[in-house]
Design an enzyme around this catalytic site. Sequence first.
Site, PDB file in Angstrom:
ATOM      1  CG  LEU A  18       6.065  -1.198  14.452  1.00  0.00           C
ATOM      2  CD1 LEU A  18       4.409  -0.890  14.423  1.00  0.00           C
ATOM      3  CD2 LEU A  18       6.197  -0.202  14.399  1.00  0.00           C
TER       4      LEU A  18
ATOM      5  N   GLY B  25       9.214  -8.001  20.666  1.00  0.00           N
ATOM      6  CA  GLY B  25       9.327  -9.045  21.870  1.00  0.00           C
ATOM      7  C   GLY B  25      10.002 -10.742  21.486  1.00  0.00           C
TER       8      GLY B  25
ATOM      9  CE  LYS C 298      -2.521   0.632   3.530  1.00  0.00           C
ATOM     10  NZ  LYS C 298      -4.330   0.483   4.065  1.00  0.00           N
TER      11      LYS C 298
ATOM     12  CD  GLU D  46       6.569 -11.665  24.958  1.00  0.00           C
ATOM     13  OE1 GLU D  46       6.142 -10.605  24.930  1.00  0.00           O
ATOM     14  OE2 GLU D  46       7.109 -12.727  23.222  1.00  0.00           O
TER      15      GLU D  46
ATOM     16  NE  ARG E 131       1.004  -9.630  24.659  1.00  0.00           N
ATOM     17  CZ  ARG E 131       1.306 -10.142  23.036  1.00  0.00           C
ATOM     18  NH1 ARG E 131       0.501  -9.748  22.113  1.00  0.00           N
ATOM     19  NH2 ARG E 131       2.838 -10.064  23.369  1.00  0.00           N
TER      20      ARG E 131
ATOM     21  CG  HIS F   2       0.333  -5.068  24.723  1.00  0.00           C
ATOM     22  ND1 HIS F   2       1.155  -4.458  25.484  1.00  0.00           N
ATOM     23  CD2 HIS F   2       1.018  -6.070  23.757  1.00  0.00           C
ATOM     24  CE1 HIS F   2       1.956  -5.470  25.805  1.00  0.00           C
ATOM     25  NE2 HIS F   2       2.458  -6.151  24.695  1.00  0.00           N
TER      26      HIS F   2
ATOM     27  CG  HIS G  78      -1.325  -5.235  20.124  1.00  0.00           C
ATOM     28  ND1 HIS G  78       0.129  -4.735  19.910  1.00  0.00           N
ATOM     29  CD2 HIS G  78      -0.321  -6.637  20.967  1.00  0.00           C
ATOM     30  CE1 HIS G  78       1.228  -5.514  19.765  1.00  0.00           C
ATOM     31  NE2 HIS G  78       0.885  -7.308  20.240  1.00  0.00           N
TER      32      HIS G  78
ATOM     33  NE  ARG H 224      -0.486 -12.039  18.561  1.00  0.00           N
ATOM     34  CZ  ARG H 224       0.720 -11.332  19.659  1.00  0.00           C
ATOM     35  NH1 ARG H 224       1.425 -11.376  18.769  1.00  0.00           N
ATOM     36  NH2 ARG H 224       0.183 -10.094  20.370  1.00  0.00           N
TER      37      ARG H 224
HETATM   38  C1  LIG Z   1       3.878  -3.069  18.663  1.00  0.00           C
HETATM   39  C2  LIG Z   1       3.846  -4.234  18.076  1.00  0.00           C
HETATM   40  C3  LIG Z   1       4.642  -5.360  18.560  1.00  0.00           C
HETATM   41  C4  LIG Z   1       4.572  -6.452  18.358  1.00  0.00           C
HETATM   42  N1  LIG Z   1       5.789  -7.606  19.047  1.00  0.00           N
HETATM   43  C5  LIG Z   1       5.209  -8.679  18.803  1.00  0.00           C
HETATM   44  C6  LIG Z   1       6.297 -10.159  18.584  1.00  0.00           C
HETATM   45  O1  LIG Z   1       7.328  -9.691  19.520  1.00  0.00           O
HETATM   46  N2  LIG Z   1       6.012 -11.621  18.487  1.00  0.00           N
HETATM   47  C7  LIG Z   1       5.295 -11.536  17.557  1.00  0.00           C
HETATM   48  O2  LIG Z   1       4.913 -12.764  17.096  1.00  0.00           O
HETATM   49  N3  LIG Z   1       4.325 -10.553  17.760  1.00  0.00           N
HETATM   50  C8  LIG Z   1       4.697  -9.116  17.771  1.00  0.00           C
HETATM   51  N4  LIG Z   1       3.242  -8.522  16.696  1.00  0.00           N
HETATM   52  C9  LIG Z   1       2.664  -8.956  16.065  1.00  0.00           C
HETATM   53  C10 LIG Z   1       3.356  -9.226  14.826  1.00  0.00           C
HETATM   54  O3  LIG Z   1       4.330  -8.349  14.679  1.00  0.00           O
HETATM   55  C11 LIG Z   1       2.355  -8.681  13.254  1.00  0.00           C
HETATM   56  O4  LIG Z   1       0.721  -9.670  13.507  1.00  0.00           O
HETATM   57  C12 LIG Z   1       2.943  -9.450  12.697  1.00  0.00           C
HETATM   58  O5  LIG Z   1       3.846  -8.765  11.630  1.00  0.00           O
HETATM   59  C13 LIG Z   1       1.443  -9.558  11.455  1.00  0.00           C
HETATM   60  O6  LIG Z   1       2.405 -10.160  10.178  1.00  0.00           O
HETATM   61  P1  LIG Z   1       1.760  -9.340   8.897  1.00  0.00           P
HETATM   62  O7  LIG Z   1       1.675 -10.067   7.866  1.00  0.00           O
HETATM   63  O8  LIG Z   1       0.049 -10.502   8.564  1.00  0.00           O
HETATM   64  O9  LIG Z   1       1.237  -8.006   8.508  1.00  0.00           O
HETATM   65  P2  LIG Z   1       2.518  -6.397   8.702  1.00  0.00           P
HETATM   66  O10 LIG Z   1       3.347  -6.825   8.658  1.00  0.00           O
HETATM   67  O11 LIG Z   1       0.987  -5.554   9.406  1.00  0.00           O
HETATM   68  O12 LIG Z   1       2.017  -6.396   6.974  1.00  0.00           O
HETATM   69  C14 LIG Z   1       1.374  -6.050   5.896  1.00  0.00           C
HETATM   70  C15 LIG Z   1       1.366  -5.438   4.922  1.00  0.00           C
HETATM   71  O13 LIG Z   1      -0.086  -5.453   4.388  1.00  0.00           O
HETATM   72  C16 LIG Z   1       0.106  -4.208   3.144  1.00  0.00           C
HETATM   73  N5  LIG Z   1      -0.764  -3.358   2.961  1.00  0.00           N
HETATM   74  C17 LIG Z   1      -1.884  -3.752   4.327  1.00  0.00           C
HETATM   75  N6  LIG Z   1      -3.629  -3.384   3.096  1.00  0.00           N
HETATM   76  C18 LIG Z   1      -3.298  -3.420   2.310  1.00  0.00           C
HETATM   77  C19 LIG Z   1      -3.931  -3.056   0.878  1.00  0.00           C
HETATM   78  N7  LIG Z   1      -4.669  -2.748   0.096  1.00  0.00           N
HETATM   79  N8  LIG Z   1      -3.286  -2.691  -0.649  1.00  0.00           N
HETATM   80  C20 LIG Z   1      -1.922  -3.068  -0.752  1.00  0.00           C
HETATM   81  N9  LIG Z   1      -0.779  -3.406   0.481  1.00  0.00           N
HETATM   82  C21 LIG Z   1      -1.398  -3.583   1.827  1.00  0.00           C
HETATM   83  C22 LIG Z   1       1.299  -3.385   4.524  1.00  0.00           C
HETATM   84  O14 LIG Z   1       1.930  -2.248   3.537  1.00  0.00           O
HETATM   85  C23 LIG Z   1       2.042  -4.243   4.698  1.00  0.00           C
HETATM   86  O15 LIG Z   1       3.528  -4.611   3.909  1.00  0.00           O
HETATM   87  C24 LIG Z   1       3.311  -6.804  17.244  1.00  0.00           C
HETATM   88  C25 LIG Z   1       2.367  -6.216  16.670  1.00  0.00           C
HETATM   89  C26 LIG Z   1       2.580  -4.732  16.809  1.00  0.00           C
HETATM   90  C27 LIG Z   1       1.856  -4.114  16.150  1.00  0.00           C
END
Ligand SMILES: Cc1cc2nc3c(=O)[nH]c(=O)nc-3n(C[C@H](O)[C@H](O)[C@H](O)COP(=O)(O)OP(=O)(O)OC[C@H]3O[C@@H](n4cnc5c(N)ncnc54)[C@H](O)[C@@H]3O)c2cc1C
Length: 499
Positions: free
Chosen positions: A45, A48, A35, A115, A280, A231, A341, A376
């Site tokens: 981000l 942990g 996006k 954790e 959590r 969270h 979260h 989770r």
């Molecule tokens: C602050 C924070 C700390 C965390 N700490 C941990 C941890 O320590 N351990 C753990 O296991 N989990 C942790 N989590 C949760 C974990 O990070 C996420 O659940 C996981 O990274 C999600 O990965 P994802 O690839 O599904 O989504 P994301 O990493 O969010 O990626 C989503 C992607 O989709 C794209 N996108 C969205 N909508 C569209 C669209 N319409 N068109 C094109 N692209 C789009 C975005 O631009 C992005 O590139 C944490 C989350 C947060 C917010």
Amino acid sequence: MKQINTDIVIVGAGLAGIYTALNIDSSIRVDIIVKEDLHDTNSRLAQGGIAGELEIEPKNLEAHINDTLKAGSYLNDELAVRVLVNEASININRLMEYNVKFDRDINGKVLLTKEGGHSTRRILHSGGDSTGKDIMFALKEECMRRENIHIHENTMAIDLISDNNVCYGVSCLNGNKNTIHFIANNTVLATGGIGNIYGSTTNSTSATADGIALAYRKDVKIEKMEFVQFHPTAFHNQHSKHRQKFLISEAVRGEGAHLLNSESVRFMEKYDERLELAPRDKVSQAIYREMYDTWTDHVYLDARHLDPTFLPKRFPTIFNHLKQEGYDIRTQLIPVSPVQHFNVGGVKTDIYGQTTMKNLFANGECASNGVHGANRLASNSLLECIVFGNRIAININSAKITPITHQFSFKEVETYNYNYIPMKNKLGRLMDEYVGIVRTEDGLKLAKVQIIDMENSLIKDPNNSKHYYEALNMIQTAHLIVDAALKRTESIGCHYRIN
Ligand SMILES: Cc1cc2nc3c(=O)[nH]c(=O)nc-3n(C[C@H](O)[C@H](O)[C@H](O)COP(=O)(O)OP(=O)(O)OC[C@H]3O[C@@H](n4cnc5c(N)ncnc54)[C@H](O)[C@@H]3O)c2cc1C
């Protein structure tokens, strides 16, 4: 209008999208659409760490399975949980092959932390508390070396291209209004979380529930949307107007920090025998209760009794961020409060990432593959992205790719420069107030009426812009959450109803 024909289109470049792409055969063309830019992900981000047993020791694997089922209040799909835990080692080792450097002791042994909800130390981390950033950096470098992977930034998916419950790719906006249609044999949704539906969240700005809403609009099955994880310990900055709040990882409590209420009294023993390391949902609900009883909007995290030389080394990101905010975690109490979260539910898949639409897969936070149940377990979500990403890739690698002969007709829609910010802000306030940690039937019904009103006004007045689709996706997903929360009258996991 432009058209790109490809083998696989992956929507999203977080861990779920990128890891899936890296495991696709190098003979198959993969287009990843993002996006905004590659940095804007929840994956980056993650502080942990990533949970997983590296040694195939049955007793330890069973313990991880049991902790995951317990955190999920046994609403998990046990087969999916077994897949998650049993395939952790092979996929975490592959991350290391991609040059992810997990923290090790002076003898080279991987360091493990604990954790909430984990009965043993089984969480790997990197850079102290920059696990997500380090993983994503290494994987991005690996992606750049692959000739079959093409990345398109500033490209937002707005609609699945489908016919008769078969997916043929995705329509996108490039910039704010130019349309590109990706025609593909297989489509993978990896769009991440829903955080910006709420007024306060730890999520990145890209987390606007796009994948879930895209799938919903094409009648793909969505499930478990009532389970939204809050969270317990986001940094509470009274003056910040930003939706995104800074997270203080559970690993800080894992290393011994306590929670105190506004009277400086430790309170978790009233709520759960696991104290600050309860799952959590339990900790967030306890904090909510303490804030309610003491008429305040935050509690405190207390790490003053921990070794002061250890904290900056183990948690450099958190230490430095708090320093910039004017707090020294070694000597001061840190104000914290629960915020949205993680999205537990999402697009329903089987244990191969297959959705209810043919040739459409989902992975990561937008997917619901059954591993999390009603809540989770910490650090299981990075693991979920790699285990199921690998399975989707294996599935796609083994299928025959045939040219698509289907004919498509796409219609043009007018574009206006509206930003929909008042509507998004109103939604955030409604969700915080009525669809947050504690829910009531009256509150949910009140939110529902206003959400339907916003949804109808958007549908009546379509607009071919990024802001329009974000607002529509957020509002339609909020509607799904409210409906699911109304339907589930019991309190379980992170869904807490008081009437
Ligand atoms: C602050 C924070 C700390 C965390 N700490 C941990 C941890 O320590 N351990 C753990 O296991 N989990 C942790 N989590 C949760 C974990 O990070 C996420 O659940 C996981 O990274 C999600 O990965 P994802 O690839 O599904 O989504 P994301 O990493 O969010 O990626 C989503 C992607 O989709 C794209 N996108 C969205 N909508 C569209 C669209 N319409 N068109 C094109 N692209 C789009 C975005 O631009 C992005 O590139 C944490 C989350 C947060 C917010």
